[in-house]
Design an enzyme around this catalytic site. Structure first.
Site, PDB file in Angstrom:
ATOM      1  N   GLY A 199      -1.118 -51.393 -22.359  1.00 46.88           N
ATOM      2  CA  GLY A 199      -2.562 -50.691 -21.735  1.00 46.88           C
ATOM      3  C   GLY A 199      -2.709 -50.828 -19.874  1.00 46.88           C
ATOM      4  CB  SER A 229     -25.150 -45.671  -9.748  1.00 45.63           C
ATOM      5  OG  SER A 229     -25.496 -46.753  -8.958  1.00 45.63           O
ATOM      6  N   GLY A 254      -4.855 -54.648 -17.282  1.00 48.11           N
ATOM      7  CA  GLY A 254      -3.109 -54.629 -18.113  1.00 48.11           C
ATOM      8  C   GLY A 254      -2.054 -54.557 -16.642  1.00 48.11           C
ATOM      9  CG  HIS A 302     -20.883 -48.413 -19.440  1.00 49.17           C
ATOM     10  ND1 HIS A 302     -21.098 -47.279 -18.888  1.00 49.17           N
ATOM     11  CD2 HIS A 302     -21.096 -49.030 -18.788  1.00 49.17           C
ATOM     12  CE1 HIS A 302     -20.266 -47.426 -17.739  1.00 49.17           C
ATOM     13  NE2 HIS A 302     -20.817 -48.810 -17.277  1.00 49.17           N
ATOM     14  NE  ARG A 342     -25.814 -51.447 -16.596  1.00 52.66           N
ATOM     15  CZ  ARG A 342     -24.311 -51.423 -16.137  1.00 52.66           C
ATOM     16  NH1 ARG A 342     -23.944 -52.074 -17.030  1.00 52.66           N
ATOM     17  NH2 ARG A 342     -24.283 -51.616 -14.454  1.00 52.66           N
ATOM     18  N   GLY A 374      -4.797 -50.651 -17.312  1.00 55.92           N
ATOM     19  CA  GLY A 374      -6.446 -50.598 -15.852  1.00 55.92           C
ATOM     20  C   GLY A 374      -6.184 -51.653 -15.309  1.00 55.92           C
ATOM     21  NE  ARG A 398     -19.502 -54.435 -19.105  1.00 53.86           N
ATOM     22  CZ  ARG A 398     -19.968 -53.934 -17.532  1.00 53.86           C
ATOM     23  NH1 ARG A 398     -19.990 -54.069 -16.513  1.00 53.86           N
ATOM     24  NH2 ARG A 398     -20.365 -52.562 -17.786  1.00 53.86           N
ATOM     25  CD  GLU A 447     -14.629 -51.683 -22.593  1.00 56.62           C
ATOM     26  OE1 GLU A 447     -14.069 -52.014 -21.684  1.00 56.62           O
ATOM     27  OE2 GLU A 447     -15.136 -51.349 -23.158  1.00 56.62           O
TER      28      GLU A 447
END
Lengths: 254, 669, 217
Positions: B42, B286, B47, B431, B339, B44, B465, B455
Site C-alpha cells: 500500500g 465537505s 504506506g 466513509h 457526524r 497511501g 473519527r 486506516e
C-alpha cells in the site's frame, strides 16, 4: 432507475500489448442521463459478463476526479467533451440519445496499451523519480513550518501547479504526444517555493532529460494540453520550465 | 488479558512515554540496515511515508500496490485538512487538547498512549510536509493558514484548498519516487497482495498476483508492513475508491493477526445520494457545508410523497411545512452535531417516509437562508435602502459562491441541479472504518514482524473519527512511529541474511493462493461478482449500518452465510487466471468481504452498547442518543481466526485503561 | 548531473526554433519595409536594390540569413518527424481541432508552403537581381518587379503565399516567447495583440506592394 438513451459505442478492444486491436461496436439501450460515463461502461461490462464475454478493461479508481487513474479518449478528446472534468465525473447527460461514441485508449509511444483501454503510464513515475522532489529526509528534528515565509501568491501558484493529477491527458491530447504540461507543473511547483529552489537547476535538467528519454514528443505550443487538462493546469508552467531550463543550462551557478 | 494482546505501552507518565520509548529502543546500525529487506503493502499516506522513511534510513524496501502508480492511493481523495497541535492561532491548542479531543471524539474507545503520541508528532508532520514542498494555504503574511473543523473548539486544521489529501500524498509520493530513483525502493505497481507467509511465527514474505500477467509471485523480507487502508467497500456503495479492499488485511488475519473492532464504521452525513441502481460509488460533500446550510425534510408526508414522485418542487414547500429536524432535536448544536448523530437523524426521517428524492433516501441541505442572510448583510454594508428580493439574492449568492463555489460546482456536475436555486440533496454514506488489524504500541500485529499502519490498523480513533484526523494518523504512523519502532524488532534480524523464497512455507502458501484462484475460476456459475457485491452491500447497509439491533445482526449473519454459499456455487468469472482479469481481482476481494462482513456483524452483536459509529437501537437514551456501557464494554475487541470458517472466530478483549482522561457521556442537546 | 546536452534536449530544440524564428520575424519586417520602396517609383526602388547588393550585405549578412532559414527549416522538419514518431498509432477518431488551432498543428505544412514560395521568389527575382543579372529587355530592378506582378497568376500565388505565411506567423510569433520562457502570464494578452498586429502588418504590407505593382505602377 434506468434511462431512455440509446447509444452506439465503438470501443477499442485489444487482447494484450502485443495483439492487434480493433474498434468493436456495442449497442447500449436504456442508458440513464444520470449515470457517469464509467457507470455506463460498468453496465456494458455487466451485460458482457452475463453473455459470458470478457468485459472491457479500463483504468479507474477513486471516481471522484482526483486519483488520475481514469483516462479514455472519448470522441477524440481525453476525458471527453466537457472541459475541466475527468472521465469518471463526466455524465451521460452530456450526450444525446442516438449518439455514436468512440472510446479509445490514450495514444503515445510512451503510453503503450496494456489491454483494451488500459495503458501503461509509468513513464510519468520515472520522470518524477528523476527529479520531481525536494531532497529532504524525514527529519527527527524538523524546522518549524513557519520559519520560512512564502508569499501567498507563490504558494497559490505552486498549489495550482501541484493540483495536477498525473492522468496523462496532456500527452494524450497533444498532437505531438508531448508531456511538457505534466513535467512543467512539477518543475513549477517546486521552483516557486523557497524549499524547492535549492536544487531547481538539477531538477529541471534531470526531469527534461528523463522526459526526452521516455519518447514523448516535443512541445510545439498548440495549447491542447491546457484545454484538455481536467484540472486546468496552465501553459504558464511550460513557459516557466523553459525559462528554468535555459537558466539552468547557461547561467553559471554562483 | 491474554498475553498476546499485551499492547506494550511504555512505562512512565503519558506525556513522557514516547520519549522514553525512543530513548531506549534498540537500534540497527547503518551497515546492518543495508542487509535488511522490508515489504510495504500500500502506498497511501501511511504506506508511502513509511516506505520513503524506511528507505531513507537505509533499509531495502519493496513496495506493492494495486494501482498503476503509487500516487493514486485513495488518501488522495481526502478534502478537508490535517490536524496538528501547532497553536499558531494562539487559541489555546496544545498536545493535550488535541489528544483529549481525539479520545472524546472516539467515544472513549481508543488507547490513551497511542493517541497521545499521535498528538505529539502531529506538529512534526506539518514541518516535514512543508520541507517537502507541500503547498499548504497561506495568509498574506506568508504564514500557514488554519481553519476549524468538527469536534474541536480551536482552529488547528492545515489545508490546501479542498485537496489536502492530494497534496499530502503527492508530497509523500515525491519522497517515495526519490528513493525509487536511488534504487532503495523497488516499486511493484499493479501487484495485489493475496497472502502472508509466516515462518516460525515471524512474517517472512508475501504472495502477490501480478495483475497484468496474472502470475503468482513470491517476495521475502525481514518485516512486512501493511498499509492497505479500510474496508468500507464491504457496503458496496461508499466514498472509498473502487479498488479499495480488505483482502491483504483479511489474509493476514487468517494467518494469525487479530482483527480489532471490526464493527466501528464511520457513516458520513453529507454525501450526494444514490440516484439509481447503476451507481458505483458515492461522492462526499465537505462537512464544512453544514456551517451555512440548513437540513430539512417536509413536515407533511403528502408533500414528501409528491416530491418523491416528482410532482412537487422543494421550493414550493413553505417554511412552516419544513421540518428542520436537527434544529428541532438538537437545539444547542443544530445542524452542527457530530457526524454519527447527523447521519442517524437523516436515516430516521427517511425511514419514516420523509425522504426527498425518487428513492426516498435523501434530505435537503438548503442554502436559501444563508443566501438571504448574507445578502441582507451585504445590502446593509453597501448602504442599500429597501433592497429588492432579487438584489438580496444576488448579493448573498456571491458570498456563498466565494465560500463554497468549488463544492457547488462539483454538485452541479454530478446531479445537474443548481444548488443556488434548488436545495442540495444529501444522504449519509460509508466513509471510513475505524476498526482494523490489532496492533500494539509499536504498530506490530499479533504476528511478529508484521506491522499495520493507517486506516488498516484499528487505529487511534476509537469508535468515531474526528474530521482531519485520518491524514494525521496515516502520516504519523509512516513518518514518525514505524521508523522508530521497527528497529526494536529488526535488531534481532541482522544475522538472518537473505530469506529464500524457496522455503516450504512459501510453497504451502502459494499453493493455497493458487487453489483459491482455481476455485473461483472453476465455479462457472451464472452470476457476476458485482451482483454478489451489491447484495452483500445491501445486507450490510440495512442490517449492519447506521442502526443495528440484535435481530438485524442475527439476520445479517444468516443472510451473509447463505449469500456466501451461493457465491461459491453460482459465481461466474470470465477470462483467464493467467492474464489481466479485473473480474477475478474483484471476485477475490468480494470473497473476503463475504467473511469480513459477517465478522462485522458478529462484533456488533457482541457489543451490547452504543458508542460512536456503533449504534445498537436497544441501547439508547430516552431521546434516542447512543448509550455507552463502560462497565462492560470499555475494551478493544480483537478477533482471532480459528479453524477454516469465520463462524469459528474467537473474541479476545484488550481492556482500555484511562489514566489521564475523565470518561464522560456525550450530549449535543 | 544532466544526462543530455542543451542542443539535443526537447527544450533546447524549441529554443533554437524560437531564436531562429525571432531572427526571421525581424527579417520579414525589414524585407517588407524594403518592398515599400516600390511606391517611391523606379529611382527609389533601384537605389534600394543597389544598396542591398553591396558586398557587406551580399556576402556578410545574406549568408547569416540563409543559415537562420536553414536551421529553422531543418530543426522544424526534424521536430515534425520526431513528433509524429511519438504517436506511432493515431486515434481512429481524432478530434485535435477541439483543443488547438489549425495553425499550431500544421506549422510544418505552412512552413513547407512558405519554403516553396521562397524558392519561387528566389528564382524569379533574387537570382536575377543578385546573381545572373537582369534578363535582356528588362531596364532595371523596378521594371522586373512591376512586370512580375503584371502576371495575374503570379500575383494571386504571391498573395496566397503571404496569407499562409501570416497563418504560420500567427502561431509562430507568440510561440517564440513561450518556447524561450518569456511568455509571462501578465504579458499574454499583450503578446497576443502584438502577434495579431505583426501578422497583419506583414501580410497586408506585402500584399499591398503586390497590388500596387499590379494596378497602380
Amino acid at each position: 432507475m434506468s434511462g431512455n438513451m440509446n447509444l452506439t459505442l465503438k470501443i477499442w478492444r485489444q487482447a494484450n500489448a502485443q495483439a492487434k486491436g480493433e474498434l468493436k461496436e456495442y449497442k447500449m439501450t436504456g442508458v440513464s442521463p444520470d449515470m457517469s460515463f464509467l457507470e455506463m461502461l460498468d453496465v456494458l461490462n455487466e451485460q458482457l459478463v452475463e453473455k459470458k464475454e470478457e468485459p472491457v478493461v479500463f483504468d479507474h479508481d477513486c471516481r471522484e476526479g482526483i486519483c488520475g487513474a481514469c483516462s479514455l479518449v472519448i470522441n477524440g478528446r481525453p476525458h471527453g467533451p466537457v472541459r475541466r472534468v475527468t472521465t469518471c465525473q463526466l455524465h451521460m447527460r452530456k450526450f444525446k440519445d442516438g449518439d455514436t461514441i468512440y472510446i479509445e485508449p490514450y495514444r503515445a509511444k510512451a503510453f503503450p496499451v496494456i489491454k483494451d483501454l488500459m495503458v501503461d503510464r509509468k513513464a510519468y513515475d520515472r520522470i518524477q523519480a528523476a527529479g520531481g522532489f525536494i531532497s529532504v529526509n524525514t527529519s527527527g528534528n524538523p524546522t518549524d513550518a513557519n520559519s520560512i515565509l512564502i508569499k501567498k501568491e507563490n504558494a497559490d501558484r505552486a498549489f495550482a501547479a501541484a493540483s495536477c493529477i498525473g492522468c496523462g491527458a496532456c500527452a494524450a491530447a497533444c498532437p505531438n504526444a508531448s508531456a511538457m504540461l505534466f513535467v512543467s507543473a512539477k518543475v513549477s511547483q517546486f521552483a516557486l517555493l523557497p524549499q524547492g529552489r535549492v536544487e531547481a537547476t538539477r531538477r529541471v535538467k534531470n526531469m527534461v532529460a528523463q522526459m526526452d528519454h521516455e519518447g514523448f514528443g516535443n512541445c510545439s505550443n498548440t495549447g491542447a494540453c491546457e484545454v484538455e487538462c481536467p484540472k486546468g493546469v496552465s501553459l504558464e508552467n511550460i513557459a516557466r520550465m523553459n525559462r528554468e531550463y535555459l537558466a539552468a543550462s547557461f547561467v553559471p551557478e554562483s | 488479558m491474554s498475553n498476546i494482546l499485551d499492547a506494550k505501552i511504555p512505562a512512565g507518565p503519558l506525556s513522557k512515554k514516547w520519549d522514553n520509548y525512543k530513548e531506549h529502543v534498540r537500534l540497527v546500525n547503518p551497515a546492518n540496515k543495508r542487509k535488511i529487506d522490508i515489504l510495504v503493502v500500500g502506498t497511501g499516506l501511511a504506506g508511502g511515508s513509511a516506505a520513503a522513511s524506511l528507505a531513507e534510513l537505509g533499509y531495502n524496501v519493496k513496495a506493492f500496490f494495486y494501482q498503476d502508480s503509487a500516487r493514486r492511493a485513495h488518501s488522495i481523495a481526502a478534502q478537508g485538512g490535517i490536524n496538528a497541535n501547532k497553536n499558531y492561532t494562539n487559541d489555546g491548542d496544545s498536545t493535550y487538547r488535541l489528544f483529549y479531543d481525539t479520545i472524546k471524539g472516539g467515544d472513549y474507545r481508543s488507547r490513551e498512549a497511542n493517541v497521545y503520541r499521535l498528538a505529539q508528532v502531529s506538529g512534526h508532520i506539518i514541518d516535514q510536509c512543508v520541507a517537502q514542498g507541500v503547498p499548504f494555504a497561506r495568509d498574506y503574511g506568508g504564514q500557514l493558514d488554519n481553519r476549524s473543523f468538527g469536534g474541536a473548539q480551536v482552529s488547528r486544521t492545515f489545508y490546501a484548498a479542498g485537496q489536502t489529501g492530494q497534496q499530502l500524498l503527492l508530497g509523500c509520493y515525491s519522497a517515495f519516487q526519490r528513493q525509487v530513483g536511488k534504487g532503495k525502493i523497488t516499486p511493484y505497481d499493479r501487484h495485489e497482495m493475496l497472502d502472508l507467509v509466516v515462518v516460525d511465527g515471524k512474517a517472512r514474505g508475501i504472495i502477490v498476483r501480478n495483475m497484468v500477467t496474472g502470475e503468482i509471485e513470491r517476495y521475502s523480507g525481514h518485516a512486512v508492513v501493511l498499509a492497505t487502508g479500510g474496508y468500507g467497500n464491504v457496503f458496496f456503495l461508499s466514498t472509498n475508491a473502487m479498488g479499495s479492499n480488505g483482502s491483504a488485511a483479511w489474509a493476514t488475519f487468517k494467518r494469525g493477526a487479530y482483527f480489532a473492532n471490526p464493527c466501528f464504521t464511520q457513516i458520513h452525513p453529507t454525501c450526494i445520494p444514490v440516484t439509481g441502481d447503476h451507481q458505483s460509488k458515492l461522492t462526499l460533500m465537505s462537512e464544512s457545508l453544514r456551517n451555512d446550510g440548513r437540513i430539512w425534510v417536509p413536515k407533511k408526508k403528502e408533500d414528501a410523497e409528491a416530491i418523491q414522485q416528482g410532482k412537487k418542487k422543494p421550493t414550493e414547500i413553505p417554511d412552516e411545512d419544513r421540518d428542520f429536524y436537527l434544529e428541532r432535536r438538537y437545539p444547542a448544536f443544530g445542524n452542527l452535531v457530530p457526524r454519527d448523530v447527523a447521519s442517524r437523524a437523516a436515516k430516521e426521517r427517511c425511514d419514516a417516509g420523509y425522504g426527498v428524492n425518487s428513492t426516498g433516501k435523501a434530505v435537503y441541505l438548503d442554502f436559501k437562508y444563508a443566501i438571504q442572510r448574507y445578502g441582507g448583510i451585504e445590502a446593509h454594508q453597501k448602504g442599500l435602502e429597501n433592497p429588492t428580493e432579487q438584489q438580496i439574492y444576488d448579493l448573498g449568492k456571491k458570498v456563498v459562491e466565494e465560500k463554497y463555489g468549488n463544492l457547488f460546482q462539483m454538485y452541479e456536475m454530478i446531479t445537474d441541479d443548481d444548488p443556488y436555486v434548488t436545495p442540495m440533496m444529501i444522504y449519509p454514506a460509508v466513509h471510513y472504518t475505524m476498526g482494523g488489524i490489532w496492533v500494539d504500541y509499536e504498530l506490530m500485529t499479533t504476528i511478529k514482524g508484521c506491522y499495520a499502519l493507517g486506516e488498516c490498523n484499528f487505529s487511534d480513533h476509537g469508535a468515531n473519527r474526528l474530521g482531519a484526523s485520518a491524514l494525521m494518523q496515516g502520516l504519523a504512523d509512516g513518518y514518525y512511529v514505524l521508523p522508530n519502532t521497527i528497529s526494536n524488532y529488526l535488531a534481532d534480524e541482522i544475522h538472518t541474511g537473505p530469506i529464500p523464497t524457496t522455503l516450504p512455507e512459501f510453497d504451502a502458501v502459494e499453493k493455497d493462493v493458487k487453489a483459491r484462484i482455481e476455485k473461483l475460476m472453476s465455479i462457472k456459475g451464472t452470476k457476476s461478482v458485482d451482483s454478489f457485491s451489491k447484495r452483500l452491500g445491501n445486507i450490510m447497509w440495512n442490517k449492519v449500518g447506521m442502526g443495528r439491533t440484535k435481530q438485524s445482526l442475527t439476520e445479517a449473519i444468516e443472510e451473509i452465510r447463505a449469500l456466501r454459499a451461493e457465491f461459491w456455487k453460482d459465481l461466474f468469472v470470465p477470462g483467464e487466471a493467467h492474464a489481466l482479469n479485473p473480474e477475478l481481482e474483484k471476485a477475490g476481494r468480494v470473497a473476503d468481504f463475504m467473511e469480513l462482513g459477517q465478522l462485522m456483524a458478529m462484533d456488533a452483536l457482541s457489543r451490547e452498547d452504543s458508542c460512536g459509529g456503533h449504534f445498537r437501537e436497544e441501547h439508547q437514551t430516552e431521546d434516542g442518543e447512543a448509550k455507552r456501557d463502560d462497565e462492560n464494554f470499555s475494551y478493544v475487541s480483537a478477533w482471532q481466526w480459528v479453524g477454516d470458517s469465520i463462524d469459528n472466530a474467537v473474541l479476545h478483549k484488550e481492556p482500555l485503561v484511562y489514566e489521564e482522561t475523565k470518561v464522560q457521556q456525550r450530549s449535543y442537546k | 548531473m544532466s544526462k543530455a546536452c542543451f542542443c539535443s534536449s526537447s527544450v533546447g530544440r524549441k529554443v533554437f526554433m524560437a531564436i531562429t524564428g525571432a531572427f526571421l520575424v525581424i527579417f520579414m519586417l525589414l524585407h517588407m519595409s524594403l518592398n515599400l520602396f516600390v511606391i517611391g517609383g523606379a529611382e527609389s526602388y533601384n537605389a534600394m536594390c543597389h544598396f542591398m547588393g553591396l558586398p557587406f550585405i551580399k556576402y556578410g549578412l545574406q549568408p547569416v540569413l540563409a543559415l537562420g532559414f536553414i536551421v529553422h527549416i531543418i530543426y522544424g522538419l526534424y521536430l515534425a518527424v520526431k513528433n509524429s514518431a511519438a504517436r506511432p498509432v493515431n486515434y481512429k477518431n481524432a478530434n485535435y481541432g477541439a483543443a488547438s488551432s489549425w495553425a499550431s498543428r500544421y506549422m510544418w505544412l505552412t512552413g513547407l508552403v512558405v519554403l516553396g514560395g521562397i524558392a519561387l521568389h528566389m528564382v524569379n527575382f533574387w537570382v536575377k537581381i543578385q546573381i545572373t543579372g537582369l534578363p535582356e529587355g528588362v531596364a532595371d530592378d523596378y521594371t522586373l518587379v512591376v512586370n512580375l506582378f503584371k502576371n495575374d497568376l503570379y500575383t494571386i500565388l504571391y498573395i496566397v503565399w503571404f496569407v499562409i505565411l501570416g497563418v504560420h506567423l500567427a502561431h509562430g510569433f507568440w510561440s517564440m516567447f513561450q518556447s524561450s520562457g518569456q511568455a509571462y502570464v501578465k504579458w499574454l494578452p499583450c503578446l497576443q495583440k502584438l502577434a495579431l498586429l505583426y501578422c497583419a502588418v506583414i501580410t497586408l504590407g506585402f500584399t499591398f506592394v503586390a497590388l500596387w505593382c499590379r494596378f497602380i505602377a
